[in-house]
Design an enzyme around this catalytic site. Sequence first.
Site, PDB file in Angstrom:
ATOM      1  N   GLY A 164       0.478   3.367  -7.019  1.00 16.75           N
ATOM      2  CA  GLY A 164       0.126   1.957  -6.929  1.00 16.75           C
ATOM      3  C   GLY A 164      -1.372   1.734  -6.846  1.00 16.75           C
ATOM      4  CB  CYS A 165      -3.119  -1.403  -6.015  1.00 14.26           C
ATOM      5  SG  CYS A 165      -2.205  -2.431  -7.183  1.00 14.26           S
ATOM      6  CG  PHE A 166      -3.173   3.635  -2.359  1.00 11.18           C
ATOM      7  CD1 PHE A 166      -3.333   5.001  -2.554  1.00 11.18           C
ATOM      8  CD2 PHE A 166      -1.900   3.148  -2.071  1.00 11.18           C
ATOM      9  CE1 PHE A 166      -2.246   5.870  -2.471  1.00 11.18           C
ATOM     10  CE2 PHE A 166      -0.805   4.009  -1.987  1.00 11.18           C
ATOM     11  CZ  PHE A 166      -0.987   5.375  -2.191  1.00 11.18           C
ATOM     12  CB  ALA A 167      -3.571   5.714  -7.104  1.00 10.58           C
TER      13      ALA A 167
ATOM     14  CG  PHE B  87      -7.250  -2.730  -0.459  1.00 15.41           C
ATOM     15  CD1 PHE B  87      -7.780  -2.178   0.703  1.00 15.41           C
ATOM     16  CD2 PHE B  87      -8.053  -3.589  -1.209  1.00 15.41           C
ATOM     17  CE1 PHE B  87      -9.075  -2.468   1.105  1.00 15.41           C
ATOM     18  CE2 PHE B  87      -9.348  -3.885  -0.814  1.00 15.41           C
ATOM     19  CZ  PHE B  87      -9.863  -3.322   0.346  1.00 15.41           C
TER      20      PHE B  87
END
EC number: 2.3.1.74
Length: 388
Positions: A163-166, A372
């Site tokens: 997801g978006c934190f990666a 995040f």
Amino acid sequence: MVSVEEIRKAQRAEGPATVMAIGTATPPNCVDQSTYPDYYFRITNSEHMTELKEKFKRMCDKSMIKKRYMYLNEEILKENPSVCAYMAPSLDARQDMVVMEVPKLGKEAATKAIKEWGQPKSKITHLIFCTTSGVDMPGADYQLTKLLGLRPSVKRYMMYQQGCFAGGTVLRLAKDLAENNKGARVLVVCSEITAVTFRGPTDTHLDSLVGQALFGDGAAAVIVGSDPLPVEKPLFQLVWTAQTILPDSEGAIDGHLREVGLTFHLLKDVPGLISKNIEKALVEAFQPLGISDYNSIFRIAHPGGPAILDQVEAKLGLKPEKMEATRHVLSEYGNMSSACVLFILDQMRKKSIENGLGTTGEGLDWGVLFGFGPGLTVETVVLRSVTV
């Protein structure tokens, strides 16, 4: 006889991991945010949902996004009506698209990064591939190795469903690989295609609709290594990294891979959770450096949405220009999940050089990159810019 200590010392790099090149790519299909609600409700046969369409228009207006790029165009969607429905079994159709397209888009970004780096691709020792779009065996890392013609002995790491934190995670992993393997050159690729999450509207799952207003497609690649050679051009040093799960945040962002594709679930309080905890992350990162003025560092933050950026800005008392590169990428591309922060890194170094600011980090020496995402997980990377 050589000792283990001597072997370990010989294996390790001398200096910090350094970003040496950045490349980005998007699908050719560009979507104008102002006309997207009309298109979206028409293509999903949902024009009778007039109130929901008005709500979606407001979401798009408030998103601060001007345009996005999407692999899914009208022709593909007409051929795949199950993808347009709200909850129709469609995983096979989605998988067939993304297992082909994710590595291809990744190749475009990687080719640009390798060209900027200027070294033969045979010098790439490690590959990290990250996507939340589709799962296959062998994975997108294998497909990209074949597409680029990398050595069969390249050491591969495949990260699915982060997801978006990666975008922060891949830099953390690349740093550890580069610093612990002398001479390593790590190709990092994040490639995201929204074909797994696209679906028609419903008034019972509004957080899905938020995703339809925000997400876009894109791929970004960086090359990371320690101890740059004279022919290599450092852009940023990766100085320190951390990952943490925020307190009381369980279920704030969830994604579930089902027969209907990847479903997203967002709690409204995501911006509040992030802004409440962001200062603690900054103190942990910058106290050892003696930095407490957060306007004195450059900033790259995953642009999950405008509310997150607004609340973080307010909480830390940041000057509006601190988020300029982040807001620019949100405006021009939307939320591309893991690829976003690497697009912002690229935007920052380009604008810094264009404007003659002295360093790759807007004329400043130190900076921070935040990711995040699901968990709620926060990735923190402390960056040191390079003089230009």
